[in-house]
Enzyme design. Sequence first.
Site, PDB file in Angstrom:
ATOM      1  N   LYS A 162       1.001  -1.158   0.048  1.00 45.93           N
ATOM      2  CA  LYS A 162      -0.200  -0.049   0.010  1.00 45.93           C
ATOM      3  C   LYS A 162       0.793   1.333   0.017  1.00 45.93           C
ATOM      4  O   LYS A 162       2.174   1.325   0.367  1.00 45.93           O
ATOM      5  CB  LYS A 162      -0.991   0.127   1.221  1.00 45.93           C
ATOM      6  CG  LYS A 162      -0.268  -0.124   2.468  1.00 45.93           C
ATOM      7  CD  LYS A 162       0.419   1.079   3.024  1.00 45.93           C
ATOM      8  CE  LYS A 162       1.239   0.958   4.415  1.00 45.93           C
ATOM      9  NZ  LYS A 162       1.690   2.441   4.986  1.00 45.93           N
ATOM     10  N   ASP A 217      -1.813  -1.658   9.433  1.00 39.14           N
ATOM     11  CA  ASP A 217      -2.083  -1.976   8.208  1.00 39.14           C
ATOM     12  C   ASP A 217      -2.705  -3.423   7.691  1.00 39.14           C
ATOM     13  O   ASP A 217      -2.894  -3.581   6.489  1.00 39.14           O
ATOM     14  CB  ASP A 217      -0.826  -1.813   7.392  1.00 39.14           C
ATOM     15  CG  ASP A 217      -0.132  -0.295   7.444  1.00 39.14           C
ATOM     16  OD1 ASP A 217      -0.872   0.572   7.716  1.00 39.14           O
ATOM     17  OD2 ASP A 217       1.234  -0.088   7.295  1.00 39.14           O
TER      18      ASP A 217
END
Length: 313
Positions: A18, A146
């Site tokens: 990401k 995350d």
Amino acid sequence: MTTAAAAGRRVHVRAPGKINIAFDVGDVQPDGYHDVASVYQAVSAYEDVWARVADDFTLTVTGDLDVSGVPLDESNLAVRAARRVAERLGWRGGIHLDIHKGVPVAGGMGGGSADAAAALVAVNELLGGALTTLELQELAAPLGADVPFAVLGGTAIGTGRGDELAPALARGRFDWVLVTSEDGLSTPAVYRELDRLRELPDIAPAHGVPAADPVVMQALRAGDPAALAVAVRNDLQDAALSLRPSLAETLRAGHRAGALAGLVSGSGPTVAFLAADERGASALASELAASAAPGSRVLHVHGPVPGARVITS
């Protein structure tokens, strides 16, 4: 699922890394942590994880990059994730994980978190579990902010510590060029430096409650890279640049090469450059690769892409 049935299977799951398109950091809290509002986007740099039944919880790690710093013991997030699913499903045996890394290690792109997300999905599939995506995200949350996003994928707003997720609409495709470094930055050190900078005179005052920028969200909904370029921001960037001044030259190089915008992603040291389109990103990547510092990697990726998903079972 019976032990015999599970023993004959090997499940392959792929999960994305990401970038943080926008990262708003609130004031330090009494427990030393910060509330954030992060706009995550999953991008086409992937971790691949294969899970099979074993006598204990073990793993091997290979990669397209240096993986010597990846832990191979119980501290590895993927092993911890596999244990959490196995315990939830009442599995009494072990799990072996084979991990192939494609996301830069210690680059602020969530590679370890993607491993954990892939392990959650793979073990659930391997053991015939029926855990939903939401249940897997709940198991993911204690592993780090995350990890739930790597399960979800796409584009999302993360609030609280970053793990309270709300999917966000992003139309079309956004092309990014990433410049990574072989030397990571410590996330806690970057936050400490942010707190230090915020205590200095003439620095931005206490920030208060973080929130996602509506200009960022509108640009994502419109699928408009040019509009997004004027809105991307990262409250951790000044702290990262203070600890790693060379990142400033990387940012300047990207702007000279024609990037619409550039920013340090998360706590760094990965620098993300937004391009107008796929062709522009390819040209940008070529130019940056020609002048990249030793140990750096230049990657052309796009987003948003799906979260952790089963490839073969």
